[in-house]
Each structure stands twice: as structure tokens, then as C-alpha cells.
Design a protein around this motif. Structure first.
Motif, short mmCIF file in Angstrom:
data_model
loop_
_atom_site.label_atom_id
_atom_site.label_comp_id
_atom_site.label_asym_id
_atom_site.label_seq_id
_atom_site.Cartn_x
_atom_site.Cartn_y
_atom_site.Cartn_z
N ALA B 405 0.84 -1.20 0.00
CA ALA B 405 0.00 0.00 0.00
C ALA B 405 0.87 1.25 0.00
CB ALA B 405 -0.92 -0.01 1.21
N LYS B 406 1.89 1.25 0.90
CA LYS B 406 2.76 2.41 0.99
C LYS B 406 3.58 2.58 -0.28
CE LYS B 406 3.31 3.51 5.81
NZ LYS B 406 4.00 3.24 7.05
N TYR B 407 4.09 1.44 -0.78
CA TYR B 407 4.93 1.49 -1.97
C TYR B 407 4.18 2.08 -3.15
CZ TYR B 407 7.62 -0.14 -5.95
OH TYR B 407 8.31 -0.19 -7.13
N TYR B 408 2.95 1.58 -3.33
CA TYR B 408 2.10 2.02 -4.43
C TYR B 408 1.83 3.52 -4.31
CZ TYR B 408 -1.66 1.21 -7.88
OH TYR B 408 -2.46 1.20 -8.97
N LEU B 409 1.41 3.93 -3.10
CA LEU B 409 1.05 5.34 -2.87
C LEU B 409 2.26 6.24 -3.06
CD1 LEU B 409 -1.40 7.06 -1.87
CD2 LEU B 409 -0.38 6.97 0.37
N ARG B 415 5.90 9.96 -8.81
CA ARG B 415 5.78 10.16 -10.25
C ARG B 415 5.11 11.49 -10.58
NH1 ARG B 415 3.01 5.35 -13.28
NH2 ARG B 415 4.40 4.17 -11.95
N GLN B 416 4.30 11.99 -9.62
CA GLN B 416 3.66 13.29 -9.84
C GLN B 416 4.52 14.44 -9.35
OE1 GLN B 416 0.98 13.48 -11.66
NE2 GLN B 416 1.03 11.26 -11.78
N GLY B 417 5.79 14.15 -9.04
CA GLY B 417 6.71 15.22 -8.68
C GLY B 417 6.58 15.71 -7.26
N GLN B 418 6.15 14.82 -6.35
CA GLN B 418 6.06 15.22 -4.95
C GLN B 418 7.26 14.68 -4.18
OE1 GLN B 418 4.02 17.21 -3.64
NE2 GLN B 418 2.29 17.35 -5.03
N GLY B 419 8.45 14.76 -4.77
CA GLY B 419 9.64 14.12 -4.21
C GLY B 419 9.90 14.47 -2.77
N LEU B 420 9.86 15.75 -2.45
CA LEU B 420 10.19 16.20 -1.10
C LEU B 420 9.23 15.61 -0.08
CD1 LEU B 420 12.44 18.07 -0.26
CD2 LEU B 420 10.76 19.90 -0.06
N LEU B 421 7.93 15.66 -0.43
CA LEU B 421 6.91 15.17 0.48
C LEU B 421 7.05 13.66 0.67
CD1 LEU B 421 4.78 16.61 2.01
CD2 LEU B 421 3.14 16.12 0.23
N VAL B 422 7.38 12.95 -0.41
CA VAL B 422 7.54 11.50 -0.31
C VAL B 422 8.73 11.17 0.59
CG1 VAL B 422 8.13 9.42 -1.59
CG2 VAL B 422 6.43 10.99 -2.50
N ALA B 423 9.82 11.93 0.44
CA ALA B 423 10.99 11.70 1.30
C ALA B 423 10.60 11.89 2.76
CB ALA B 423 12.11 12.66 0.91
N PHE B 424 9.81 12.93 3.00
CA PHE B 424 9.36 13.21 4.36
C PHE B 424 8.48 12.07 4.88
CE2 PHE B 424 6.84 15.74 7.49
CZ PHE B 424 7.91 16.09 8.29
N ALA B 425 7.62 11.54 3.99
CA ALA B 425 6.73 10.45 4.39
C ALA B 425 7.53 9.21 4.73
CB ALA B 425 5.73 10.16 3.29
N ILE B 426 8.60 8.94 3.96
CA ILE B 426 9.43 7.76 4.24
C ILE B 426 10.13 7.93 5.58
CG2 ILE B 426 11.46 6.48 3.48
CD1 ILE B 426 10.53 7.06 0.62
N PHE B 427 10.64 9.14 5.82
CA PHE B 427 11.26 9.44 7.11
C PHE B 427 10.26 9.18 8.25
CE2 PHE B 427 11.67 12.89 10.31
CZ PHE B 427 12.79 12.42 10.95
N ASN B 428 9.00 9.60 8.02
CA ASN B 428 7.97 9.40 9.04
C ASN B 428 7.65 7.93 9.25
OD1 ASN B 428 6.53 11.70 10.40
ND2 ASN B 428 6.92 12.52 8.37
#
Lengths: 171, 503
Positions: B405-409, B415-428
Motif C-alpha cells: 500500500a505504501k509502496y504504491y502510494l 511520479r507526480q513530482g512530490q519528491g520532497l513530500l515522499v521523502a518526508f513520508a518515508i522518514f515518518n
């Protein structure tokens, strides 16, 4: 400068009464005077409907809101028969009202500015013939918004059942 | 027979409402001693609801081919057959059935009256069904209110319990404020566009700028919805309401209510206001980042498991909000199906967690703290095993559903260019390991504090619900491998979700 129309004067009068009534609803300490202030607001709103020539809405507003619903609320308040001493203390109510008003003032200013910006020089068309009379209102309720109109009955039922579940005495 | 097909789309909603009313009436005519039957009736009706939802999915293709005179005119505007609604019907019906299963044991143990409980659950579900199928702001609002009203009453159902009353009041007052903000936002939007239909709002904004009033309406709608999904900084009601509610209802709030609220967000942001994306994108991104970090940090300091789960649910809201921030106008991306998939996994695993907790918390929910679960691995090996599995799934450990679920999301958001937010989500997600693992460590590695207590056996229904939840989580994780070809793989599900996500 445009000449001020007669309806504008009436609008300002009714709107001021409605706002004053609403203000007094939330500042009165006694529930009964608060409820009666609400009646004033509701009647002033009925006046606004009358200004729009929405005759059916005007009658319904007076009959249902200012009449039936408010009568019910006043009945409940009188049945509870609260004494002044039984009510929870509200300290420094004037101060709190002033602070709230000061906090809300920027928001009011914002909405005001937005309305003037967007509709300041817009020309409005007069409403269609028969606006707010029985037939158009009925058509809207039973044709366009049939589903939400019917679903509201479930909302009322849920509110009723919820209150009973939370408030009834248990054996 | 064909003349009756047009009823099919309204079947799940109609059945939910009828079930609620029938349960209300039934308890009036049943003598006090036999009220236990209500549970069985509610179970059967919930099962019927799942059937009806499946049926309306199967009949989907056939209704639109009916001649026009067979399609009711007044209902034609309400597209009850949108694919996304069908997905949520099924999800909600499953969550309802699981909640009733847990409640059956719970109500008996806590000596709560059956009375209005099941009826309110069904009414809440019917409100959610209105919510997920409606296509205009007015119907959406009414559905939301039906859902909220029922859940308020259910949160305060243990009236003798002071926590329950506190939770109810916070939830009710803030919920009412949120509804008022939402309604004001809807009014401003109507003032700007002259319509409440989501599709017409979108068409309006395609041709005209949003204007100051319209953007104010949009922000107010977002604020109101922020309260409803418990996004930080509008989350303050959530831990208290979660703690005060009876445990099955906490589970219901974490699953069905959350899913319905996200269906609402997906509709409003993904349909009505998608063209003015640039106006809400940054707000949603900031909300998402705040929600993730606050949820995870505060979950770590909790001593009470119910509150910990409340904050963990807030953290998951943050990940889902990140998914919303990746919505865009091209329909070629899979972000919608990623959000639906995430919700599906989250709902299924949360139901398992709350089933286990409702059973283990004991009479009067006295075991709510972490140390009460010491030595659980010895006392209740099966429940402890399932809880461990689900906690790992929440973290996102690879072979489990939560990981995919997390991987897919995350990958779709990337892919939509939310790199920074995704990095933050992985950190979380890494932060979240701390508190999820804490429960596992306590269960297995701390000495049993109350071994002298008589051990109670787990009812079959609870074990079954636990096993089912664990199976779904495992299946969703292992299915991509599709080993042995025995169980159908995940790809049909994902494909179906992808179809479902197209409005």
C-alpha cells in the motif's frame, strides 16, 4: 453615485435587526431571552424573503421557524425551568464577547472586501417570474433535489434516535 | 425481471436504511430478555448489505443500457453507479459487518443495552453511502451529517463513563464547528458559481477564474473537511473521541468513518475543484506534512493504546493527504487507485487490531495501557501473533499488505513530482517503527504482570475476524508473487481499483 433605492433601505433595516438579534442570542444569559432574540432574527430573515418577493418562503419562515420550531424550543426551556442560580457561571462575558469580535473582525473585513471585489459593479438580473412561490419551490424539492430532500428525513430520525440513546433514563 | 434492474443501484443504500429502521422497530416488540436476537438480525442484515453491494456491482453494466423511460428521472442526476461508489459500498459493508461481530461480544460483556446501537450503526453506514455516491455539495453535506450524528451518539454510548462523555462533547462541538465552516464554504462556492453540482462547478472554473469569494469558499471547505479527517492542526478532538468511544466504535471510526471522509475529499478535490488545483495544492501539502509528523511524534509518547492508535491513524491520514496532493488533471495516473488501495489495506488491518483489543481489554476496558499487554505472547499466542503481523503491516515491512500500500502510494506520488513530500513520508514511516514495535516488544519480551488471573478463552467469532484480517493482510502482501497460482494474484484487484478510480 447611484441613488439609494427604497429596497436598499429596507434591506439595511432588516439586515441590522437580524444581526442584532443574532448578537443578542449569543450574549443573553437567560435561555428564554436568548430564544426570544432568535425569534427576532428569524422574523427579520422572513422580511428579507419578502423583499425578494419570495412569498412562499416568507410564509414558511414565519410559520415553521418563527412559529413552530421556536414554540417548541421555548416549551423545552420552560419545562426545564432553570433558575438563575442553577446555571453555570459565565465570568467576564463582556470581555469575552469583545475579544471574539476583535478576532473575527479581520475575517469579516476579508469577506466584505471579497464581496465588493467580486460583485461590486456586477449587474444582476431580476429573478425569474414566480421565484420563491409554491410551484418553483415544489419543483426544486420534488424534481431537482428529490434525493437530498428525502434523505433529510433519515438525518432527522438519526438525531432523534441519538438524543434518546444519550438522554433517556435506563432501568 | 428486467424491469426491476433499475432498483439495483439504490439497493445497498435502501437496504442500509431499512435495516436501521427494522432494528429500531424490532427492539420495541422484543421482550427485554430476548434482545440478544438483535445481534443476529443485525449480522444477517450486514451480510445482506455485502450481498447487495456485490449485486449492484454485477448489474452495473446493464442499467445504462435500459430504455430511458425505465430510469427514474428525479434520480438520474445522482450517479449511484459511479465505480468509486461501488468500491466504497463494499468496503463500508465489510467494515460494518466486522464492527457488528466485535460489538456482539463487547455489548454483552459491558452490559450495554442493545437498543439503538445497531440501528445507529446502520444509519451511519447509510449516511456514508449517500456521501460516497452523491455528486453535489448539498447531498454530500447531508450524508456527512447523517454519518456524524450517528457517530456522535455512538461515541457517547457508555454514558456512565466520564471519558466517554468528554470524548462525545469534544467531538460534537468541534464537529458542529466543522460543519458550520463547511456549510459556509459551500454557500460561498454556490454564490460564486451558481451551482452545487460538482461537475458544473468544475465546468465553471474551467472557463472562469476562481475569484476572491470562490477561493475563500474553497479554503473554508478544506478547513471543514480537515476537521472531519482529523488532519493536524484540526485533530484535537480525535484522541479524546477515540479514547472515549466503546472499542468497536473506535474501530468503526478508524475504518469506515475515515474511508468515507476520504471518499468525500477525493470527490471534492479530485472532481469539483481539480481545475483550480494550484489554489489548494500547497495547503494540502502543508497539512499532509504537519499531520504525518505530529501523528507520529505524539503516538510515540502515548501510554494508552487507544490514544496511540488515534495518533497513528492521524499519521496515516497524513500519508493519504500526500496522495491527494498528487491528484492531477490527466487521468492517466494511478494515484486514485493507490489511495483506494491504501484505504483498503488500512481498513482491513485496523479492523483486526480493534477486534483483538476489544477482546483483550477486558471488562470495562480496564486494560488499555501498554504494560497491561506484557506477556500476551504467552497468554494469548494467537491474538499476539495477529497483532504483531498487523503492526508490521502498519509499519510497512515488505512481505505484508501495508508495504505494498505504501509502496504504491509513495511511488505514484513520486511520479507526480512530490519528491520532497515522499521523502518526508518515508522518514515518518521510519519514525513510526518506534511505537508500533513497542507493542510487539511489550507483548513478547516483558514478563507477565498478571499471570495469576484466570485466562479467558477467545470466542470463535473474534478468532475468525482476526484470522480473516491477518489473511487479507498477508494475501495482499504475498499475492504479487502469486506463488503456486492457488490464490488469485493482486493484479486483478489493482486493475479493478484502477477502473474504479475513473469517475
Amino acid at each position: 453615485m447611484k441613488p439609494i433605492m427604497e429596497t436598499t433601505i429596507y434591506f439595511i433595516i432588516f439586515a441590522s435587526i437580524a444581526v442584532l438579534g443574532g448578537f443578542s442570542t449569543i450574549t443573553r444569559r437567560h435561555p428564554l431571552s436568548a430564544a426570544l432574540s432568535l425569534v427576532v432574527t428569524l422574523i427579520a430573515l422572513a422580511g428579507l424573503y419578502a423583499l425578494l418577493a419570495a412569498d412562499f418562503l416568507f410564509v414558511i419562515q414565519i410559520l415553521v421557524y418563527a412559529g413552530a420550531i421556536m414554540a417548541l424550543m421555548i416549551f423545552v426551556i420552560m419545562l426545564l425551568n432553570l433558575k438563575q442560580s442553577e446555571m453555570p457561571p459565565e465570568e467576564q462575558i463582556e470581555k469575552r464577547v469583545l475579544v471574539t469580535l476583535a478576532l473575527l473582525a479581520p475575517l469579516f473585513f476579508l469577506v466584505q472586501t471579497a464581496i465588493v471585489r467580486q460583485f461590486g459593479d456586477a449587474a444582476f438580473q431580476p429573478v425569474a417570474e414566480g421565484f420563491g412561490s409554491i410551484k418553483p419551490v415544489g419543483m426544486l424539492l420534488y424534481q431537482t433535489y428529490f434525493l437530498p430532500f428525502e434523505i433529510i428525513s433519515i438525518l432527522l430520525l438519526v438525531a432523534l434516535v441519538g438524543v434518546v440513546a444519550l438522554a433517556k433514563r435506563r432501568a | 425481471m428486467d424491469n426491476l434492474i433499475f432498483i439495483a443501484p439504490y439497493l445497498p443504500l435502501g437496504l442500509a436504511i431499512l435495516s436501521g429502521i427494522s432494528l429500531l422497530l424490532l427492539q420495541v416488540f422484543l421482550p427485554l430478555k430476548q434482545r440478544g436476537w438483535l445481534t443476529y438480525v443485525a449480522l444477517i442484515e450486514a451480510a445482506l448489505l455485502i450481498l447487495a453491494s456485490s449485486l449492484s456491482f454485477l448489474l452495473k453494466g446493464r442499467v445504462s443500457s435500459l430504455p430511458a423511460e425505465l430510469q427514474p428521472q428525479a434520480m438520474a442526476n445522482y450517479q449511484f453507479f459511479s465505480n468509486i461508489a461501488l468500491f466504497f459500498y463494499l468496503l463500508l459493508a465489510v467494515a460494518l459487518l466486522a464492527t457488528i461481530l466485535i460489538s456482539a461480544v463487547y455489548l454483552e460483556r459491558e452490559k450495554l443495552v442493545y437498543g439503538e446501537y445497531y440501528a445507529l450503526l446502520f444509519f451511519a453506514t447509510s449516511g456514508m453511502m449517500v456521501l460516497v455516491s452523491a455528486n453535489d455539495l448539498m447531498t454530500l453535506f447531508i450524508g456527512l451529517e447523517i454519518m456524524s450524528m450517528s457517530v456522535y451518539a455512538l461515541v457517547g454510548y457508555r454514558r456512565e463513563n466520564p471519558w466517554s462523555n468528554e470524548g462525545l462533547f469534544k467531538y460534537f462541538l468541534l464537529g458542529a464547528l466543522a460543519s458550520a465552516l463547511l456549510l459556509y464554504g459551500i454557500a460561498l462556492t454556490y454564490g460564486t458559481t451558481g451551482t452545487v453540482s460538482l461537475r458544473e462547478i468544475q465546468n465553471f472554473y474551467l472557463s472562469q477564474p476562481i475569484g476572491p469569494l470562490g477561493s475563500m469558499g474553497l479554503i473554508l471547505i478544506l478547513t471543514g473537511l480537515g476537521f472531519k479527517v482529523a488532519a493536524v492542526p484540526f485533530h484535537s478532538w480525535s484522541p479524546d473521541a477515540y479514547q472515549g468511544a466503546p472499542l468497536p466504535i473506535t474501530g468503526f471510526m478508524a475504518t469506515a468513518v475515515k474511508a468515507a471522509a476520504f471518499a468525500l475529499l477525493l470527490k471534492i478535490l479530485g472532481e469539483g475543484f481539480l481545475v483550480v488545483r494550484s489554489y489548494w495544492l500547497e495547503i494540502v501539502m502543508v497539512l499532509s506534512a504537519l499531520t504525518m509528523i505530529t501523528g507520529n511524534v505524539l503516538a510515540f509518547v502515548q501510554q494508552n493504546i487507544k490514544r496511540m492508535l488515534a495518533y497513528s491513524s492521524i499519521a496515516h491520514t497524513g500519508y493519504l493527504l500526500m496522495g491527494l496532493s498528487a491528484l492531477n488533471l490527466q487521468n492517466d495516473n494511478q494515484i486514485r487507485s493507490a489511495i483506494l488501495y491504501y484505504l483498503f489495506i488500512y481498513v482491513v488491518s485496523s479492523l483486526g487490531v480493534f477486534t483483538a483489543l476489544a477482546q483483550l481489554s477486558g471488562q470495562g476496558e480496564k486494560y488499555q495501557r501498554f504494560e497491561d499487554y506484557a506477556g500476551l505472547g504467552k497468554r494469548h499466542p494467537f491474538s499476539a501473533l495477529v497483532l504483531t503481523l498487523l503492526m508490521f503491516s502498519f509499519i510497512g515491512i515488505p512481505p505484508l499488505g501495508g508495504f505494498f500500500a505504501k509502496y504504491y502510494l509513495f511511488s505514484e506520488a513520486l511520479r507526480q513530482g512530490q519528491g520532497l513530500l515522499v521523502a518526508f513520508a518515508i522518514f515518518n514511516s521510519i519514525l513510526s517503527i518506534a511505537y508500533y514495535l513497542r507493542l510487539v516488544v511489550v507483548m513478547y519480551f516483558q514478563p507477565d504482570a498478571r499471570s495469576e488471573e484466570t485466562r479467558q478463552s477467545t470466542p470463535v467469532t473474534v478468532s475468525m475476524a482476526l484470522a480473516l484480517s491477518a489473511f487479507c493482510t498477508l494475501w495482499a502482501g504475498f499475492a504479487p508473487v502469486n506463488f503456486l497460482g492457488v490464490i488469485p494474484g493482486l493484479s486483478p484487484l489493482v486493475e479493478w481499483l484502477h477502473i474504479a478510480a475513473i469517475f
